[in-house]
Design a protein around this motif. Structure first.
Motif, mmCIF file in Angstrom:
data_model
loop_
_atom_site.group_PDB
_atom_site.id
_atom_site.type_symbol
_atom_site.label_atom_id
_atom_site.label_comp_id
_atom_site.label_asym_id
_atom_site.label_seq_id
_atom_site.Cartn_x
_atom_site.Cartn_y
_atom_site.Cartn_z
ATOM 1 N N GLU A 1 38.420 18.075 94.088
ATOM 2 C CA GLU A 1 38.208 16.918 94.954
ATOM 3 C C GLU A 1 38.515 17.246 96.417
ATOM 4 O O GLU A 1 37.815 16.811 97.326
ATOM 5 N N ASP A 2 39.567 18.060 96.632
ATOM 6 C CA ASP A 2 39.915 18.439 98.010
ATOM 7 C C ASP A 2 38.797 19.218 98.691
ATOM 8 O O ASP A 2 38.586 19.086 99.901
ATOM 9 N N LEU A 3 38.109 20.037 97.918
ATOM 10 C CA LEU A 3 36.976 20.767 98.507
ATOM 11 C C LEU A 3 35.858 19.798 98.882
ATOM 12 O O LEU A 3 35.283 19.882 99.973
ATOM 13 N N LEU A 4 35.576 18.844 97.998
ATOM 14 C CA LEU A 4 34.489 17.891 98.260
ATOM 15 C C LEU A 4 34.790 16.998 99.454
ATOM 16 O O LEU A 4 33.882 16.557 100.149
ATOM 17 N N LEU A 5 36.090 16.751 99.699
ATOM 18 C CA LEU A 5 36.449 15.963 100.876
ATOM 19 C C LEU A 5 36.183 16.763 102.156
ATOM 20 O O LEU A 5 35.776 16.212 103.177
ATOM 21 N N LEU A 6 36.422 18.070 102.091
ATOM 22 C CA LEU A 6 36.185 18.911 103.273
ATOM 23 C C LEU A 6 34.704 19.211 103.439
ATOM 24 O O LEU A 6 34.184 19.306 104.543
ATOM 25 N N ASN A 7 34.019 19.393 102.310
ATOM 26 C CA ASN A 7 32.594 19.701 102.339
ATOM 27 C C ASN A 7 31.899 19.010 101.175
ATOM 28 O O ASN A 7 31.908 19.503 100.056
ATOM 29 N N PRO A 8 31.270 17.860 101.451
ATOM 30 C CA PRO A 8 30.620 17.100 100.381
ATOM 31 C C PRO A 8 29.582 17.911 99.609
ATOM 32 O O PRO A 8 29.249 17.555 98.480
ATOM 33 N N ALA A 9 29.071 19.002 100.200
ATOM 34 C CA ALA A 9 28.099 19.822 99.478
ATOM 35 C C ALA A 9 28.778 20.660 98.399
ATOM 36 O O ALA A 9 28.112 21.192 97.510
ATOM 37 N N GLY A 10 30.118 20.788 98.468
ATOM 38 C CA GLY A 10 30.857 21.496 97.427
ATOM 39 C C GLY A 10 30.705 23.011 97.469
ATOM 40 O O GLY A 10 31.009 23.686 96.485
#
Lengths: 229, 229
Positions: B39-48
């Motif tokens: 989830e922390d990655l998706l918050l920084l980069n929604p593209a994942g």
């Protein structure tokens, strides 16, 4: 004089046409059937893709993002109507969203839908032609929903996709959406905020030439050119 | 302090590491198992996706090209060792080749090879894991040949890939090649000029940290860190 090798329903080409229109740059549009891999196209762009911008006396500029950056650097750097903000951090956000639509959305939605429904009609079997792949169509029509929701979410927190001014991000997103809207594949009832954002971009003068496009044998859906859709 | 979310064998991350090293910018490297979609990655980069550059006090900068442009704008614009040339036309050529490697080469060669041989080992079945797809491996190993020939052709007409100075184009190309060279998938006997160009980039100080990478359970081929390969 500039020449743009493009296809009327290629979303990546549409993005460049919108930039040219916003900046008031005249360019001759030449339709390129890129799937035929003409030798002249490969000389201008070894990748064999469109769009390609050709300016007299300089090497060809291939690729939608490359053209966008080039036009910003050569035309608009000091003008008021620039489509890239001034600070590196804001520019990064515009580029992030440009890539979102030109890469991710193109890969997941507009590329498959336009290829299956338009380009494949003109391709021979060797070029990859044939009837539309229904699984690809279904995937594209399914994927667009979360992209619309993302657009809706962005414009609920900002005036425009990447911040408080219209930018390359809005033009890229609208270019891709316009291509599949021509085909009737945008479920506009899904997200009111996304629809309102698109209506704002669609009503710009720069959009008019795109709304006048008509492909032989593939008429647009009824609401395509309607500003109140 | 900068933090880079990366994976040691992700070619797109390696490109950013090379830029950071060339510019002498310190950054903390944090390995990201992006296939877990934290989830922390998706918050920084929604593209994942990776790489993502995180700087204190500003929004995260996701995407290898976006990071490259950001670092050039914030660090090197006025310095002598910039990795982008000065004129719009030269910059377009650097960006064309950056995209060639970060998009096309990644799609046709380094993406499939690294995914099939490295990332899939760590993925669960739901994440897309499983044994390597031999058709994808074969396609990647076949496609690299024409890319090596293209590199060889470019450096037979220029000192570096995009012109007379080393640029982002060289670092992007070398980043992708280094990842699959780790796996032994570069047929170096195919193109002498491409090999000589790679030897030049590989011998730079900025390359040393990449040559020191070792993945647990996947040792590199013998010549991987050898400057005289």
């Amino acid at each position: 004089m500039l020449t743009l090798l493009h296809h009327p329903l290629c979303p990546l080409s549409r993005f460049v046409r919108l930039i040219l229109n916003e900046y008031g740059i005249e360019a001759q549009l030449v339709e390129e059937r890129f799937w035929e891999r003409r030798e002249d196209l490969l000389l201008l762009n070894p990748a064999g893709t469109i769009p390609v911008l050709v300016a007299d006396g300089t090497p060809a500029i291939p690729g939608t993002n490359v053209i966008a950056e080039y036009l910003e650097e050569t035309t608009a750097r000091d003008s008021d109507n620039r489509l890239m903000p001034a600070t590196p951090s804001q520019r990064a956000e515009v580029r992030r969203l440009m890539n979102w639509f030109n890469d991710k959305f193109h890969h997941e939605v507009s590329g498959p839908l336009v290829t299956e429904r338009v380009f494949k009609r003109h391709m021979t079997l060797e070029q990859g032609g044939g009837p539309p792949d229904t699984a690809a169509l279904r995937a594209g029509r399914n994927n667009i929903r979360y992209h619309l929701a993302y657009i809706g979410w962005l414009v609920s927190t900002r005036d425009w996709l990447a911040g408080d001014r219209m930018s390359f991000a809005d033009l890229a997103a609208a270019a891709h959406i316009s291509a599949i809207d021509y085909l009737g594949d945008v479920p506009w009832t899904e997200d009111e905020a996304a629809k309102n954002w698109y209506a704002r971009v669609k009503s710009r003068l720069s959009f008019r030439p795109l709304l006048a496009d008509r492909l032989p044998g593939i008429p647009p859906v009824k609401h395509y050119a309607d500003l109140d859709f």
